[in-house]
Motif scaffolding. Structure first.
Motif, short mmCIF file in Angstrom:
data_model
loop_
_atom_site.label_atom_id
_atom_site.label_comp_id
_atom_site.label_asym_id
_atom_site.label_seq_id
_atom_site.Cartn_x
_atom_site.Cartn_y
_atom_site.Cartn_z
N UNK A 126 36.29 13.77 -64.46
CA UNK A 126 34.92 13.47 -64.89
C UNK A 126 34.33 12.26 -64.18
N UNK A 127 34.97 11.85 -63.07
CA UNK A 127 34.49 10.63 -62.41
C UNK A 127 33.18 10.84 -61.65
N UNK A 128 32.86 12.11 -61.39
CA UNK A 128 31.63 12.38 -60.66
C UNK A 128 30.79 13.38 -61.44
N UNK A 129 29.49 13.14 -61.46
CA UNK A 129 28.59 14.12 -62.07
C UNK A 129 27.63 14.62 -61.00
N UNK A 130 27.39 15.93 -61.06
CA UNK A 130 26.55 16.54 -60.03
C UNK A 130 25.38 17.28 -60.66
N UNK A 135 20.11 17.65 -55.89
CA UNK A 135 20.97 17.15 -54.81
C UNK A 135 21.55 15.78 -55.17
N UNK A 136 22.02 15.68 -56.40
CA UNK A 136 22.61 14.42 -56.85
C UNK A 136 24.11 14.63 -57.07
N UNK A 137 24.91 13.74 -56.49
CA UNK A 137 26.34 13.66 -56.77
C UNK A 137 26.64 12.18 -56.96
N UNK A 138 26.87 11.81 -58.21
CA UNK A 138 26.97 10.39 -58.53
C UNK A 138 28.34 10.04 -59.10
N UNK A 162 30.77 18.29 -63.70
CA UNK A 162 31.68 17.34 -63.07
C UNK A 162 31.93 17.80 -61.62
N UNK A 163 32.58 16.98 -60.84
CA UNK A 163 32.77 17.27 -59.42
C UNK A 163 33.47 18.59 -59.14
N UNK A 164 34.31 19.05 -60.09
CA UNK A 164 35.04 20.30 -59.88
C UNK A 164 34.39 21.45 -60.62
N UNK A 165 33.26 21.18 -61.23
CA UNK A 165 32.52 22.22 -61.94
C UNK A 165 33.27 22.76 -63.15
#
Ligand SMILES: [Cu+2]
Length: 174
Positions: A126-130, A135-138, A162-165
């Motif tokens: 959960x370290x990244x949210x998209x 076009x946001x990947x934070x 999350x980054x891995x969907x």
């Protein structure tokens, strides 16, 4: 808020407990039976008569667990939250902890949305949210609030994940 992982962990725990208890009872009874068989020298299989109360308990617990699972999968809906509209900015705090809470956010289309992601979950999942639509990947820093702003151009559903969907949420613009 009850986390899914905790919930399923509890279910599995209860399952193991029931399995262990019934296993212990069965082992106890079969050792009795072995002794009887040895003394009587018969090799015929004998059915173990479970007391009626045991049967009722197992049935009730089983039916209860099935009911809980049905409720969990069919009836528990994602929490939805209407964005607070303070001074023209629609602001919502989303807690990131075993998922997103709230996972469904209702906003007005064509108006700035500010999501404050508060990450409480240390897992890298959960370290990244998209937000693919914007076009946001934070990257979200642990135990800190990370703000993301965007404006939904028109009514519709805009997903975030999350980054891995694996964990997902949705912004419903009206
Ligand atoms: Cu993930």
């Amino acid at each position: 808020m009850l986390k899914k992982a905790t919930f399923f962990g509890t279910l599995v725990g209860i399952g193991f407990l029931i399995g262990a208890i019934s296993g212990a009872i069965a082992a106890d009874m079969s050792s009795d039976r072995d002794m009887q068989m040895e003394s009587s020298k018969t090799n015929q299989f004998k059915a173990i008569d479970q007391p009626l109360t045991n049967k009722i308990i197992v049935t009730v617990v089983g039916a209860g667990l099935i009911g809980v699972e049905l409720w969990w999968f069919l009836l528990s809906k994602p929490k939805s939250k209407k964005a607070e509209d303070a001074s023209g900015i629609q602001e919502v705090t989303v807690v990131v902890d075993g998922g997103y809470e709230p996972s469904r956010i209702v906003v007005n289309a064509g108006q700035l949305v500010r999501l404050n992601f508060l990450r409480r979950d240390p897992s890298s999942c959960l370290e990244e949210v998209r937000l693919a639509d914007f076009h946001i990947a934070q990257y979200l820093e642990l135990n800190k609030t990370t703000t993301i702003e965007f404006t939904p151009p028109k009514a519709g559903n805009y997903e975030f994940a999350c980054g891995m969907n694996m964990f997902r949420g949705a912004i419903e613009a009206k």
